[in-house]
Design a protein around this motif. Structure first.
Motif, PDB file in Angstrom:
ATOM      1  N   ALA A  73       0.855  -1.190   0.000  1.00  0.00           N
ATOM      2  CA  ALA A  73       0.000   0.000   0.000  1.00  0.00           C
ATOM      3  C   ALA A  73       0.891   1.240   0.000  1.00  0.00           C
ATOM      4  CB  ALA A  73      -0.892  -0.002   1.233  1.00  0.00           C
ATOM      5  N   PRO A  74       0.375   2.368  -0.449  1.00  0.00           N
ATOM      6  CA  PRO A  74       1.148   3.613  -0.374  1.00  0.00           C
ATOM      7  C   PRO A  74       1.458   3.970   1.081  1.00  0.00           C
ATOM      8  CG  PRO A  74      -0.793   3.889  -1.761  1.00  0.00           C
ATOM      9  CD  PRO A  74      -0.927   2.561  -1.079  1.00  0.00           C
ATOM     10  N   CYS A  75       2.551   4.636   1.289  1.00  0.00           N
ATOM     11  CA  CYS A  75       2.964   5.080   2.621  1.00  0.00           C
ATOM     12  C   CYS A  75       1.981   6.133   3.120  1.00  0.00           C
ATOM     13  CB  CYS A  75       4.372   5.663   2.538  1.00  0.00           C
ATOM     14  SG  CYS A  75       5.052   6.165   4.125  1.00  0.00           S
ATOM     15  N   ARG A  76       1.530   5.975   4.357  1.00  0.00           N
ATOM     16  CA  ARG A  76       0.595   6.935   4.958  1.00  0.00           C
ATOM     17  C   ARG A  76       1.126   7.400   6.303  1.00  0.00           C
ATOM     18  NH1 ARG A  76      -4.911   5.888   3.496  1.00  0.00           N
ATOM     19  NH2 ARG A  76      -5.327   7.807   4.628  1.00  0.00           N
ATOM     20  N   VAL A  77       0.942   8.665   6.581  1.00  0.00           N
ATOM     21  CA  VAL A  77       1.347   9.245   7.857  1.00  0.00           C
ATOM     22  C   VAL A  77       0.143   9.233   8.791  1.00  0.00           C
ATOM     23  CG1 VAL A  77       2.193  11.331   9.001  1.00  0.00           C
ATOM     24  CG2 VAL A  77       3.061  10.706   6.725  1.00  0.00           C
ATOM     25  N   ILE A  78       0.361   8.727  10.019  1.00  0.00           N
ATOM     26  CA  ILE A  78      -0.723   8.643  11.003  1.00  0.00           C
ATOM     27  C   ILE A  78      -0.297   9.385  12.265  1.00  0.00           C
ATOM     28  CG2 ILE A  78      -2.332   7.119  12.191  1.00  0.00           C
ATOM     29  CD1 ILE A  78      -1.232   4.820  10.469  1.00  0.00           C
ATOM     30  N   GLU A  79      -1.049  10.392  12.628  1.00  0.00           N
ATOM     31  CA  GLU A  79      -0.760  11.123  13.859  1.00  0.00           C
ATOM     32  C   GLU A  79      -1.068  10.252  15.068  1.00  0.00           C
ATOM     33  OE1 GLU A  79      -2.388  15.029  14.095  1.00  0.00           O
ATOM     34  OE2 GLU A  79      -2.032  15.415  11.979  1.00  0.00           O
ATOM     35  N   ALA A  80      -0.478  10.593  16.211  1.00  0.00           N
ATOM     36  CA  ALA A  80      -0.717   9.849  17.448  1.00  0.00           C
ATOM     37  C   ALA A  80      -2.218   9.769  17.713  1.00  0.00           C
ATOM     38  CB  ALA A  80      -0.011  10.524  18.610  1.00  0.00           C
ATOM     39  N   GLY A  81      -2.710   8.563  17.968  1.00  0.00           N
ATOM     40  CA  GLY A  81      -4.131   8.350  18.237  1.00  0.00           C
ATOM     41  C   GLY A  81      -4.995   8.316  16.987  1.00  0.00           C
ATOM     42  N   GLY A  82      -4.406   8.515  15.814  1.00  0.00           N
ATOM     43  CA  GLY A  82      -5.172   8.586  14.568  1.00  0.00           C
ATOM     44  C   GLY A  82      -5.412   7.240  13.900  1.00  0.00           C
ATOM     45  N   TRP A  83      -6.306   7.271  12.927  1.00  0.00           N
ATOM     46  CA  TRP A  83      -6.677   6.101  12.135  1.00  0.00           C
ATOM     47  C   TRP A  83      -6.509   6.422  10.657  1.00  0.00           C
ATOM     48  CZ3 TRP A  83      -8.703   1.438  13.973  1.00  0.00           C
ATOM     49  CH2 TRP A  83      -9.041   1.390  15.328  1.00  0.00           C
ATOM     50  N   VAL A  84      -6.121   5.436   9.858  1.00  0.00           N
ATOM     51  CA  VAL A  84      -6.143   5.540   8.401  1.00  0.00           C
ATOM     52  C   VAL A  84      -6.703   4.239   7.849  1.00  0.00           C
ATOM     53  CG1 VAL A  84      -4.230   7.183   8.185  1.00  0.00           C
ATOM     54  CG2 VAL A  84      -3.773   4.737   8.072  1.00  0.00           C
ATOM     55  N   THR A  85      -7.187   4.298   6.622  1.00  0.00           N
ATOM     56  CA  THR A  85      -7.790   3.124   5.997  1.00  0.00           C
ATOM     57  C   THR A  85      -7.025   2.757   4.733  1.00  0.00           C
ATOM     58  OG1 THR A  85      -9.952   3.740   6.872  1.00  0.00           O
ATOM     59  CG2 THR A  85      -9.919   2.182   5.032  1.00  0.00           C
ATOM     60  N   PHE A  86      -6.691   1.479   4.618  1.00  0.00           N
ATOM     61  CA  PHE A  86      -6.055   0.900   3.435  1.00  0.00           C
ATOM     62  C   PHE A  86      -7.028  -0.104   2.829  1.00  0.00           C
ATOM     63  CE2 PHE A  86      -2.491   2.071   6.190  1.00  0.00           C
ATOM     64  CZ  PHE A  86      -1.612   2.684   5.304  1.00  0.00           C
ATOM     65  N   SER A  87      -6.664  -0.688   1.714  1.00  0.00           N
ATOM     66  CA  SER A  87      -7.493  -1.722   1.080  1.00  0.00           C
ATOM     67  C   SER A  87      -7.593  -2.938   1.984  1.00  0.00           C
ATOM     68  CB  SER A  87      -6.883  -2.157  -0.249  1.00  0.00           C
ATOM     69  OG  SER A  87      -6.890  -1.089  -1.147  1.00  0.00           O
ATOM     70  N   GLY A  88      -8.730  -3.628   1.880  1.00  0.00           N
ATOM     71  CA  GLY A  88      -8.929  -4.873   2.611  1.00  0.00           C
ATOM     72  C   GLY A  88      -8.358  -6.039   1.835  1.00  0.00           C
ATOM     73  N   TYR A  89      -8.676  -7.267   2.265  1.00  0.00           N
ATOM     74  CA  TYR A  89      -8.094  -8.439   1.621  1.00  0.00           C
ATOM     75  C   TYR A  89      -8.805  -8.855   0.342  1.00  0.00           C
ATOM     76  CZ  TYR A  89     -11.462 -10.652   4.850  1.00  0.00           C
ATOM     77  OH  TYR A  89     -12.568 -10.972   5.579  1.00  0.00           O
ATOM     78  N   GLY A  90     -10.008  -8.344   0.098  1.00  0.00           N
ATOM     79  CA  GLY A  90     -10.687  -8.579  -1.174  1.00  0.00           C
ATOM     80  C   GLY A  90     -11.104 -10.020  -1.410  1.00  0.00           C
ATOM     81  N   PRO A  91     -11.688 -10.277  -2.591  1.00  0.00           N
ATOM     82  CA  PRO A  91     -12.225 -11.597  -2.890  1.00  0.00           C
ATOM     83  C   PRO A  91     -11.142 -12.656  -3.084  1.00  0.00           C
ATOM     84  CG  PRO A  91     -12.363 -10.201  -4.818  1.00  0.00           C
ATOM     85  CD  PRO A  91     -11.908  -9.340  -3.692  1.00  0.00           C
ATOM     86  N   ASN A  92      -9.905 -12.250  -3.292  1.00  0.00           N
ATOM     87  CA  ASN A  92      -8.828 -13.213  -3.507  1.00  0.00           C
ATOM     88  C   ASN A  92      -8.070 -13.546  -2.229  1.00  0.00           C
ATOM     89  OD1 ASN A  92      -9.321 -13.388  -6.282  1.00  0.00           O
ATOM     90  ND2 ASN A  92      -8.149 -11.537  -6.650  1.00  0.00           N
ATOM     91  N   GLY A  93      -8.506 -13.002  -1.098  1.00  0.00           N
ATOM     92  CA  GLY A  93      -7.858 -13.309   0.174  1.00  0.00           C
ATOM     93  C   GLY A  93      -6.445 -12.762   0.277  1.00  0.00           C
ATOM     94  N   ASN A  94      -6.244 -11.539  -0.180  1.00  0.00           N
ATOM     95  CA  ASN A  94      -4.932 -10.891  -0.140  1.00  0.00           C
ATOM     96  C   ASN A  94      -4.730 -10.257   1.230  1.00  0.00           C
ATOM     97  OD1 ASN A  94      -2.482  -9.940  -1.025  1.00  0.00           O
ATOM     98  ND2 ASN A  94      -3.339  -8.177  -2.080  1.00  0.00           N
ATOM     99  N   TYR A  95      -4.444 -11.084   2.217  1.00  0.00           N
ATOM    100  CA  TYR A  95      -4.392 -10.649   3.607  1.00  0.00           C
ATOM    101  C   TYR A  95      -3.144  -9.839   3.941  1.00  0.00           C
ATOM    102  CZ  TYR A  95      -8.249 -13.834   4.243  1.00  0.00           C
ATOM    103  OH  TYR A  95      -9.464 -14.445   4.131  1.00  0.00           O
TER     104      TYR A  95
END
Length: 112
Positions: A73-95
């Motif tokens: 996934a692209p690099c994301r900056v997360i502040e202290a206590g923060g949340w970010v969302t990336f892609s899930g595992y999808g139909p192919n089970g890309n965990y």
């Protein structure tokens, strides 16, 4: 019979589009991990659609997500206590296989 063929064609087209989208981000990004795992205070929760990452640390961190098929996934900056969302595992089970520290690109760093 025509309806059945149309359904197969539509499903095949969707699979091709989804696969093409995954291939675009398969390579390790330029600012990817420096082979250092993200701190243990950074946790993730994954589902079919999303991987939510929470920074439970007291400092801002930059992380990327590695998936089972060597997709990053692209690099994301997360502040202290923060949340970010990336892609899930999808139909192919890309965990998710791990969270890694990374260096954000200049555009991401400017948005802090």
């Amino acid at each position: 019979m025509t309806t059945h063929i149309a359904r197969i064609t539509r499903h095949a087209a969707l699979a091709v589009v989804a696969t093409a989208g995954l291939l675009l981000s398969t390579a390790r990004p330029a600012g990817a991990a420096t082979e250092v795992l993200a701190p243990q205070c950074v946790e993730y929760h994954q589902s079919w659609r999303y991987t939510d990452v929470h920074n439970g640390c007291q400092d801002t961190v930059a992380v990327t997500v590695e998936y089972t098929n060597d997709q990053w996934a692209p690099c994301r900056v997360i502040e202290a206590g923060g949340w970010v969302t990336f892609s899930g595992y999808g139909p192919n089970g890309n965990y998710v296989t791990g969270l890694w520290t990374c260096v954000p690109d200049r555009a991401s760093a400017d948005n802090l």
